[in-house]
Design a protein around this motif. Structure first.
Motif, PDB file in Angstrom:
ATOM      1  N   ALA A  58       0.837  -1.207   0.000  1.00  0.00           N
ATOM      2  CA  ALA A  58       0.000   0.000   0.000  1.00  0.00           C
ATOM      3  C   ALA A  58       0.871   1.256   0.000  1.00  0.00           C
ATOM      4  O   ALA A  58       0.566   2.231  -0.704  1.00  0.00           O
ATOM      5  N   ILE A  59       1.965   1.247   0.756  1.00  0.00           N
ATOM      6  CA  ILE A  59       2.884   2.390   0.767  1.00  0.00           C
ATOM      7  C   ILE A  59       3.503   2.567  -0.616  1.00  0.00           C
ATOM      8  O   ILE A  59       3.587   3.692  -1.137  1.00  0.00           O
ATOM      9  N   ASP A  60       3.914   1.463  -1.232  1.00  0.00           N
ATOM     10  CA  ASP A  60       4.509   1.539  -2.571  1.00  0.00           C
ATOM     11  C   ASP A  60       3.502   2.052  -3.596  1.00  0.00           C
ATOM     12  O   ASP A  60       3.844   2.868  -4.461  1.00  0.00           O
ATOM     13  N   LYS A  61       2.268   1.589  -3.518  1.00  0.00           N
ATOM     14  CA  LYS A  61       1.225   2.044  -4.450  1.00  0.00           C
ATOM     15  C   LYS A  61       0.946   3.538  -4.248  1.00  0.00           C
ATOM     16  O   LYS A  61       0.797   4.283  -5.220  1.00  0.00           O
ATOM     17  N   TYR A  62       0.873   3.982  -2.996  1.00  0.00           N
ATOM     18  CA  TYR A  62       0.682   5.403  -2.680  1.00  0.00           C
ATOM     19  C   TYR A  62       1.811   6.222  -3.296  1.00  0.00           C
ATOM     20  O   TYR A  62       1.585   7.252  -3.934  1.00  0.00           O
ATOM     21  N   HIS A  63       3.044   5.743  -3.117  1.00  0.00           N
ATOM     22  CA  HIS A  63       4.216   6.436  -3.665  1.00  0.00           C
ATOM     23  C   HIS A  63       4.143   6.515  -5.184  1.00  0.00           C
ATOM     24  O   HIS A  63       4.413   7.571  -5.777  1.00  0.00           O
ATOM     25  N   GLU A  64       3.781   5.398  -5.830  1.00  0.00           N
ATOM     26  CA  GLU A  64       3.648   5.393  -7.291  1.00  0.00           C
ATOM     27  C   GLU A  64       2.612   6.410  -7.760  1.00  0.00           C
ATOM     28  O   GLU A  64       2.827   7.126  -8.737  1.00  0.00           O
ATOM     29  N   LEU A  65       1.464   6.451  -7.077  1.00  0.00           N
ATOM     30  CA  LEU A  65       0.412   7.393  -7.463  1.00  0.00           C
ATOM     31  C   LEU A  65       0.858   8.840  -7.288  1.00  0.00           C
ATOM     32  O   LEU A  65       0.555   9.693  -8.121  1.00  0.00           O
ATOM     33  N   MET A  66       1.566   9.129  -6.214  1.00  0.00           N
ATOM     34  CA  MET A  66       2.022  10.501  -5.975  1.00  0.00           C
ATOM     35  C   MET A  66       3.113  10.912  -6.955  1.00  0.00           C
ATOM     36  O   MET A  66       3.141  12.048  -7.414  1.00  0.00           O
TER      37      MET A  66
END
Length: 176
Positions: A58-66
């Motif tokens: 979830a942290i990695d996905k958040y980072h990718e989206l940002m």
């Protein structure tokens, strides 16, 4: 006429038989309890690994989206340097490098420019199976590599707060 009196035995158990059966049950229970405890602890370890993986994803996905919102992740159909047409509606915090400020941001999800919200994690995924609470040790990208606590700028890595020794006998759960 003589009548013979005969004693008839009723269908119950003797006290010796009852004591023997109770002793056998106690021995079997004494053997089974450590095995059951080991199985429960092993199950919690598997659950902890799974939750750590979910939170990290979830942290990695958040980072990718940002990063995508800043033009960092390029779509093959878009021009270089052009912002993507679909990007996060909220701006990332200054100095966060695209990572969430805390785990609560992962629960809220990321609101996109088209009005949809991408959910990254559920409430139940943030419960530490070792402690039973929603408490985690979070580390940020600006922390000292040897630090055990975060400066609170962003969440880059997550560990359990449990200091118990794992079943491998070498590591503690907060080191995973």
């Amino acid at each position: 006429m003589f009548t013979t009196l005969r004693k008839t035995r009723s269908g119950g158990f003797t006290i010796a038989e009852l004591i023997t059966v109770c002793a056998i049950i106690a021995i079997l229970a004494a053997v089974a309890m450590p095995v059951a405890r080991f199985g429960l602890r092993r199950q919690k370890e598997v659950e902890l690994r799974d939750k750590l993986r979910k939170i990290t994803d979830a942290i990695d996905k958040y980072h990718e989206l940002m990063i995508m919102g800043q033009g960092g992740a390029q779509n093959p159909a878009q021009q270089p340097g052009q912002l993507p047409t679909l990007r996060p509606a909220q701006m990332q915090a200054l100095g966060s490098e695209g990572y969430p400020k805390d785990l609560e941001e992962l629960l809220k999800g990321v609101k996109m420019s088209d009005g949809k919200t991408i959910r990254l994690i559920r409430d139940r995924d943030l419960i530490d199976p070792m402690t039973g609470r929603n408490e985690w040790i979070t580390l940020s990208t600006t922390d000292d590599p040897d630090a055990s606590m975060s400066d609170g700028n962003n969440v880059f890595e997550v560990h359990s707060t449990s200091t118990a020794l794992a079943l491998d006998g070498k590591t503690h759960y907060n080191e995973w």
